[in-house]
Write a protein that holds these residues in place. Sequence first.
Motif, PDB file in Angstrom:
ATOM      1  N   LEU A 263       1.106  -1.248  -0.120  1.00 48.79           N
ATOM      2  CA  LEU A 263      -0.090  -0.050   0.206  1.00 48.79           C
ATOM      3  C   LEU A 263       0.736   1.218  -0.034  1.00 48.79           C
ATOM      4  CD1 LEU A 263      -3.062  -0.746   2.449  1.00 48.79           C
ATOM      5  CD2 LEU A 263      -3.009  -0.716   0.202  1.00 48.79           C
ATOM      6  N   GLU A 264       2.188   1.074   0.561  1.00 44.68           N
ATOM      7  CA  GLU A 264       2.804   2.267   0.521  1.00 44.68           C
ATOM      8  C   GLU A 264       3.244   2.719  -0.660  1.00 44.68           C
ATOM      9  OE1 GLU A 264       3.701   3.984   3.261  1.00 44.68           O
ATOM     10  OE2 GLU A 264       2.828   2.861   4.747  1.00 44.68           O
ATOM     11  N   ARG A 265       3.429   1.661  -1.704  1.00 47.02           N
ATOM     12  CA  ARG A 265       3.739   2.085  -3.278  1.00 47.02           C
ATOM     13  C   ARG A 265       2.528   2.431  -3.968  1.00 47.02           C
ATOM     14  NH1 ARG A 265       6.604  -2.200  -7.487  1.00 47.02           N
ATOM     15  NH2 ARG A 265       6.856  -0.853  -9.287  1.00 47.02           N
ATOM     16  N   ALA A 266       1.263   1.598  -3.790  1.00 55.71           N
ATOM     17  CA  ALA A 266       0.368   2.090  -4.195  1.00 55.71           C
ATOM     18  C   ALA A 266      -0.281   3.414  -4.192  1.00 55.71           C
ATOM     19  CB  ALA A 266      -1.123   0.981  -4.064  1.00 55.71           C
ATOM     20  N   TRP A 267      -0.492   3.672  -3.083  1.00 49.57           N
ATOM     21  CA  TRP A 267      -0.908   5.206  -2.788  1.00 49.57           C
ATOM     22  C   TRP A 267       0.239   6.011  -2.226  1.00 49.57           C
ATOM     23  CZ3 TRP A 267      -5.586   4.354  -3.875  1.00 49.57           C
ATOM     24  CH2 TRP A 267      -6.309   3.369  -3.548  1.00 49.57           C
ATOM     25  N   ALA A 268       0.771   6.463  -3.567  1.00 50.06           N
ATOM     26  CA  ALA A 268       2.155   7.255  -3.673  1.00 50.06           C
ATOM     27  C   ALA A 268       2.081   8.017  -5.110  1.00 50.06           C
ATOM     28  CB  ALA A 268       3.200   6.509  -3.280  1.00 50.06           C
ATOM     29  N   PHE A 269       3.167   8.851  -5.140  1.00 50.69           N
ATOM     30  CA  PHE A 269       3.233   9.646  -6.354  1.00 50.69           C
ATOM     31  C   PHE A 269       4.095   8.661  -7.189  1.00 50.69           C
ATOM     32  CE2 PHE A 269       2.149  13.007  -3.547  1.00 50.69           C
ATOM     33  CZ  PHE A 269       1.040  13.511  -4.045  1.00 50.69           C
TER      34      PHE A 269
ATOM     35  N   ASP B 291      10.235   3.036 -12.132  1.00 54.25           N
ATOM     36  CA  ASP B 291       9.044   3.570 -11.537  1.00 54.25           C
ATOM     37  C   ASP B 291       9.562   4.383 -10.252  1.00 54.25           C
ATOM     38  OD1 ASP B 291       6.654   4.345 -10.778  1.00 54.25           O
ATOM     39  OD2 ASP B 291       6.041   2.154  -9.905  1.00 54.25           O
ATOM     40  N   VAL B 292       9.719   5.715 -10.514  1.00 51.59           N
ATOM     41  CA  VAL B 292      10.233   6.198  -9.290  1.00 51.59           C
ATOM     42  C   VAL B 292       9.220   6.900  -8.368  1.00 51.59           C
ATOM     43  CG1 VAL B 292      11.611   8.334  -8.580  1.00 51.59           C
ATOM     44  CG2 VAL B 292      12.029   6.991 -10.604  1.00 51.59           C
ATOM     45  N   VAL B 293       9.079   6.405  -7.150  1.00 52.71           N
ATOM     46  CA  VAL B 293       7.752   6.624  -6.221  1.00 52.71           C
ATOM     47  C   VAL B 293       8.251   7.631  -4.968  1.00 52.71           C
ATOM     48  CG1 VAL B 293       6.051   5.380  -4.831  1.00 52.71           C
ATOM     49  CG2 VAL B 293       6.977   4.420  -6.859  1.00 52.71           C
ATOM     50  N   GLN B 294       7.479   8.618  -4.821  1.00 54.72           N
ATOM     51  CA  GLN B 294       7.512   9.147  -3.601  1.00 54.72           C
ATOM     52  C   GLN B 294       6.418   9.081  -2.747  1.00 54.72           C
ATOM     53  OE1 GLN B 294       7.271  13.693  -3.704  1.00 54.72           O
ATOM     54  NE2 GLN B 294       8.510  13.758  -1.946  1.00 54.72           N
ATOM     55  N   CYS B 295       6.719   8.242  -1.486  1.00 47.82           N
ATOM     56  CA  CYS B 295       5.620   7.757  -0.627  1.00 47.82           C
ATOM     57  C   CYS B 295       5.152   8.916   0.148  1.00 47.82           C
ATOM     58  CB  CYS B 295       6.286   6.950   0.377  1.00 47.82           C
ATOM     59  SG  CYS B 295       6.977   5.328  -0.300  1.00 47.82           S
ATOM     60  N   LEU B 296       4.366   8.770   0.867  1.00 43.03           N
ATOM     61  CA  LEU B 296       3.482   9.784   1.513  1.00 43.03           C
ATOM     62  C   LEU B 296       3.979  10.243   2.594  1.00 43.03           C
ATOM     63  CD1 LEU B 296      -0.069   8.464   1.329  1.00 43.03           C
ATOM     64  CD2 LEU B 296       0.751  10.140  -0.211  1.00 43.03           C
ATOM     65  N   ASP B 297       5.290   9.601   3.245  1.00 40.45           N
ATOM     66  CA  ASP B 297       6.177  10.245   4.349  1.00 40.45           C
ATOM     67  C   ASP B 297       7.354  11.128   3.623  1.00 40.45           C
ATOM     68  OD1 ASP B 297       7.709   8.122   3.324  1.00 40.45           O
ATOM     69  OD2 ASP B 297       7.795   6.929   4.986  1.00 40.45           O
ATOM     70  N   GLY B 298       7.406  11.063   2.405  1.00 42.71           N
ATOM     71  CA  GLY B 298       8.422  11.956   1.849  1.00 42.71           C
ATOM     72  C   GLY B 298       9.481  11.001   1.459  1.00 42.71           C
ATOM     73  N   ALA B 299       9.717   9.614   1.738  1.00 45.85           N
ATOM     74  CA  ALA B 299      10.633   8.942   1.280  1.00 45.85           C
ATOM     75  C   ALA B 299      10.629   8.538  -0.300  1.00 45.85           C
ATOM     76  CB  ALA B 299      10.818   7.600   1.932  1.00 45.85           C
ATOM     77  N   TRP B 300      11.771   8.169  -0.808  1.00 45.51           N
ATOM     78  CA  TRP B 300      11.732   7.913  -2.404  1.00 45.51           C
ATOM     79  C   TRP B 300      12.363   6.303  -2.489  1.00 45.51           C
ATOM     80  CZ3 TRP B 300      10.470  11.227  -6.444  1.00 45.51           C
ATOM     81  CH2 TRP B 300      10.090  12.549  -5.998  1.00 45.51           C
TER      82      TRP B 300
END
Length: 395
Positions: free
Chosen positions: A317-323, A359-368
């Motif tokens: 979910l950390e990856r799914a709900w992210a940028f 696939d570059v992902v920015q999680c909701l806690d700000g981590a990449w």
Amino acid sequence: MTLTPEEARRVHVITLLEGQRITPGRAAEALGLTPRQVRRLRAGLRREGPAAVVHGNRGRPAPNRVPESLRSQIVALARGRYAGLNDHHLTEKLTAVEGLAVSRATVQRILRAAGVVSPRRRRPPRHRARRPRKAQAGLLLQLDGSPFAWFGPARPVCSLLAAIDDATGTVLAGTFRAQEDAAGYLRLLHILGCTAGLPAAVYTDGHGIFVRHDAHWTLAEELQGHQEPTQVGQALQTLGIHHIVADSPQAKGRIERLWNTLQDRLPRELALAGITTPEAGDAFLAATFLPAFNAQFAVPAAVATSAYRSVPHGCDLERAWAFHYVRQVALDNTVRVDGVILQLTPGSHRRSYARAEADVVQCLDGAWRGYVGDRLVTTTAAPPDPGQLRARRRH
């Protein structure tokens, strides 16, 4: 002595009876009384005159009248600690907090007699055809945001984002944001995935957070015949949640009516709890306000079986709900998103990922995070204060 219309009618009928213009049976029928009651009334009028038809309690105080001390206490609380609460909300506080067992109608009469008006003006109801609720919880969720002075007029206006179940009216989650943004909705959906589960569909307005309105098409989009979705739209697609766009505010009336109720109640509850920050407000919503609110206002679904789906096994979910940003890996095994540069770690046997699609992902806690396929090839720690995350340029 002034007689009421009913009392004057009784005197008139008995007068006709006395003048032998009607029979006792006709008099009883006209007054809705028994013949015995007519005889007693006739005797009373002969003895006392019109005063005989006046009720004996007229002019006397009611035996169950609210004591003057209690009336004064209610008015003082309405003007003091609970100033601004509507009649129903005030009655709840008087009963639950102050221990005063009074009805809403009694509170309303006392306040109006004292000149205390309700903060909410009631408009005459308009005729509208309401869409029936969905039969099962989880078939449809309505998502929306409302900018308002939630923490009082002295604090900046912020937006409350919330999700309400169409079948039951249960407010499943809420979060305060500086403004309505994609990160807020992703956070809201993440909370839902971890608590209630995944709904079959969500219903939103046509905000640019959910629907693309720009005219820019990349070459890849032109070849595939459609634009890529927004960040929130992509997250919904990833987890198989159908997205429905409302044509008007009235179409999502259930959540629009929710805002009317929350704007009336929630700021007072936050003030009574001494809460002035969005972070504390989120915790208050989850732990205190929403459970009590749902216990009072939610209704059972027509079908008891829930339609919420569990999160698929192995789904992150950390990856799914992210940028998400698709980037090509440079020759030095780095990927760049605006000013952010991530160094990819070597693959097996020091394999290079140069020119691969990442696939570059920015999680909701700000981590990449960086993924090549499903392989995690780079990650950064979450910053102490990620600030207000925003969607960046996709390509």
